[in-house]
Design a protein around this motif. Structure first.
Motif, PDB file in Angstrom:
ATOM      1  N   PRO A 224       0.593  -1.124   0.173  1.00 42.98           N
ATOM      2  CA  PRO A 224       0.099   0.037  -0.016  1.00 42.98           C
ATOM      3  C   PRO A 224       0.850   1.326   0.113  1.00 42.98           C
ATOM      4  O   PRO A 224       0.471   2.313  -0.780  1.00 42.98           O
ATOM      5  CB  PRO A 224      -0.905  -0.196   1.152  1.00 42.98           C
ATOM      6  CG  PRO A 224      -0.804  -1.569   1.705  1.00 42.98           C
ATOM      7  CD  PRO A 224       0.501  -1.886   1.257  1.00 42.98           C
ATOM      8  N   TYR A 225       1.872   1.368   0.741  1.00 43.26           N
ATOM      9  CA  TYR A 225       2.777   2.173   0.845  1.00 43.26           C
ATOM     10  C   TYR A 225       3.634   2.769  -0.647  1.00 43.26           C
ATOM     11  O   TYR A 225       3.495   3.721  -1.147  1.00 43.26           O
ATOM     12  CB  TYR A 225       3.973   2.216   1.980  1.00 43.26           C
ATOM     13  CG  TYR A 225       3.391   2.165   3.206  1.00 43.26           C
ATOM     14  CD1 TYR A 225       2.875   3.272   4.248  1.00 43.26           C
ATOM     15  CD2 TYR A 225       3.198   0.834   3.911  1.00 43.26           C
ATOM     16  CE1 TYR A 225       2.491   3.228   5.353  1.00 43.26           C
ATOM     17  CE2 TYR A 225       2.479   0.906   5.183  1.00 43.26           C
ATOM     18  CZ  TYR A 225       2.183   1.917   5.778  1.00 43.26           C
ATOM     19  OH  TYR A 225       1.838   1.877   7.006  1.00 43.26           O
ATOM     20  N   ALA A 226       3.804   1.709  -1.342  1.00 36.06           N
ATOM     21  CA  ALA A 226       4.631   1.701  -2.498  1.00 36.06           C
ATOM     22  C   ALA A 226       3.495   2.286  -3.473  1.00 36.06           C
ATOM     23  O   ALA A 226       3.947   3.129  -4.368  1.00 36.06           O
ATOM     24  CB  ALA A 226       4.810   0.223  -2.944  1.00 36.06           C
ATOM     25  N   LEU A 227       2.309   1.767  -3.430  1.00 36.81           N
ATOM     26  CA  LEU A 227       1.220   2.509  -4.385  1.00 36.81           C
ATOM     27  C   LEU A 227       1.002   3.889  -4.151  1.00 36.81           C
ATOM     28  O   LEU A 227       0.593   4.742  -5.221  1.00 36.81           O
ATOM     29  CB  LEU A 227      -0.062   1.374  -4.539  1.00 36.81           C
ATOM     30  CG  LEU A 227       0.006   0.090  -4.954  1.00 36.81           C
ATOM     31  CD1 LEU A 227      -1.153  -0.593  -4.599  1.00 36.81           C
ATOM     32  CD2 LEU A 227       0.379  -0.056  -6.350  1.00 36.81           C
ATOM     33  N   ALA A 228       1.025   4.162  -3.007  1.00 28.89           N
ATOM     34  CA  ALA A 228       0.720   5.529  -2.396  1.00 28.89           C
ATOM     35  C   ALA A 228       1.729   6.663  -2.856  1.00 28.89           C
ATOM     36  O   ALA A 228       1.261   7.748  -3.396  1.00 28.89           O
ATOM     37  CB  ALA A 228       0.322   5.600  -0.903  1.00 28.89           C
TER      38      ALA A 228
END
Length: 337
Positions: free
Chosen positions: A287-291
């Motif tokens: 999720p952090y990578a996508l955000a």
């Protein structure tokens, strides 16, 4: 109805009333009724004798109670019981030892209930056993068997009990003797009865007396058996393994003493653990990578395109200059010629 039949019916009625009064424990009333019955029988049936010529039921009852009581004055009838909880190192060893002790004294194991417990420790299963054993041992061996139980391990709980049933046995003996006397008299009346109604009445009463005798005899035998054989209930339990037991076993040997196969298998397990940890970490970071990673990637891609575009323009200008210089050089050569 003949006089003999009237007397026969009267005797049956008196015997029935007498048995009912016996159940209530009214001995003095029984003596009066039996005495009257004895006189009535003599006056009506025989015409001679009286209460003083024969032993009445009340006298027989009193004599039986006195005889049994005097016999048991110095020999009390005691029922002894015991319950113990013992922690042992090995359930099976303690069970075998106690069973041999009981059988050696003339007793036996009457009931057994065994349970196996288990607990998981570091992918291994630890088990321990608990069980309840009920022994019947001769009353004279009660103390020695109790000591044997205490010697099998650590006693965590214990209780004993003693019940004096001497008076109960005296009462049962007296009631049985009295009923047996009634049964003998009823059998005589049954043989002498001629009328069908009289036969049926005496037969019914005789059946009731016999059933009561058998019931009281069963109670007496049960009490005698409990007096002769004491009951000892033993709960044996192995200690439950502690959680650190498995770790202690693992730390007990040096790492280089582990076999090659065990080390290889353990390494495979470690690789699997690391791979699983990496997958889990990736799931957490996705999720952090996508955000945050997507906007950054777009910025980098745009910058790279911008730089590539500027480089392309510079290359084109350089190429054009080179071409112009080449043309000018050719023109100059031609002019010189």
């Amino acid at each position: 109805m003949s006089r003999k039949v009237v007397v026969l019916v009267a005797v049956v009625v008196v015997l029935a009333v007498t048995a009912g009064c016996m159940g209530l424990g009214n001995d003095s009333g029984e003596a009066d009724r039996y005495g009257g019955n004895g006189n009535g029988d003599s006056a009506a049936g025989n015409g001679n004798g009286g209460a003083g010529d024969e032993t009445t039921y009340a006298d027989a009852d009193a004599d039986a109670r006195q005889a049994v009581a005097s016999t048991q004055e110095t020999d009390r009838q005691l029922i002894r019981t015991a319950e113990l909880s013992v922690s042992v190192d090995s359930y099976e060893t303690a069970r075998t030892q106690l069973t041999a002790e009981a059988e050696g004294s003339g007793g036996y194991l009457s009931e057994s209930d065994q349970r196996t417990r288990e607990r998981e420790f570091d992918n291994r299963t630890e088990t321990w056993t608990e069980g309840t054993l009920t022994y019947r041992v001769p009353s004279e061996s009660f103390d020695s068997f109790y000591a044997a139980v205490e010697g099998t391990g650590n006693v965590t709980d214990a209780s004993t009990g003693t019940e004096d049933v001497s008076d109960q046995l005296v009462d049962l003996e007296a009631r049985i003797d009295n009923l047996e006397t009634q049964r003998d008299r009823l059998r005589g009346l049954y043989e002498d009865a001629n009328e069908t109604q009289d036969v049926l009445s005496v037969e019914q009463r005789l059946s009731e007396v016999q059933a009561e005798i058998e019931r009281l005899e069963a109670q007496r035998e049960s009490l005698r058996d409990r007096v002769a054989y004491s009951t000892v209930t033993v709960t044996l339990s192995e200690p439950a393994p502690e959680p650190e037991t498995a770790a202690t076993k693992e730390a007990g040997s040096a790492w280089y003493e582990t076999s090659v196969v065990s080390a290889f298998v353990s390494s495979i397990g470690g690789v699997a653990t690391v791979a699983r940890a990496a997958v889990v970490a990736g799931a957490y970071l996705a999720p952090y990578a996508l955000a945050f990673g997507t906007p950054l990637a777009l910025v980098l891609v745009g910058k790279r395109r911008y730089l590539n575009r500027g480089h392309s323009s510079a290359s084109t200008e350089t190429t054009e200059r080179t071409t112009l210089d080449a043309d000018e050089s050719e023109a100059s050569d031609e002019h010189d010629e």
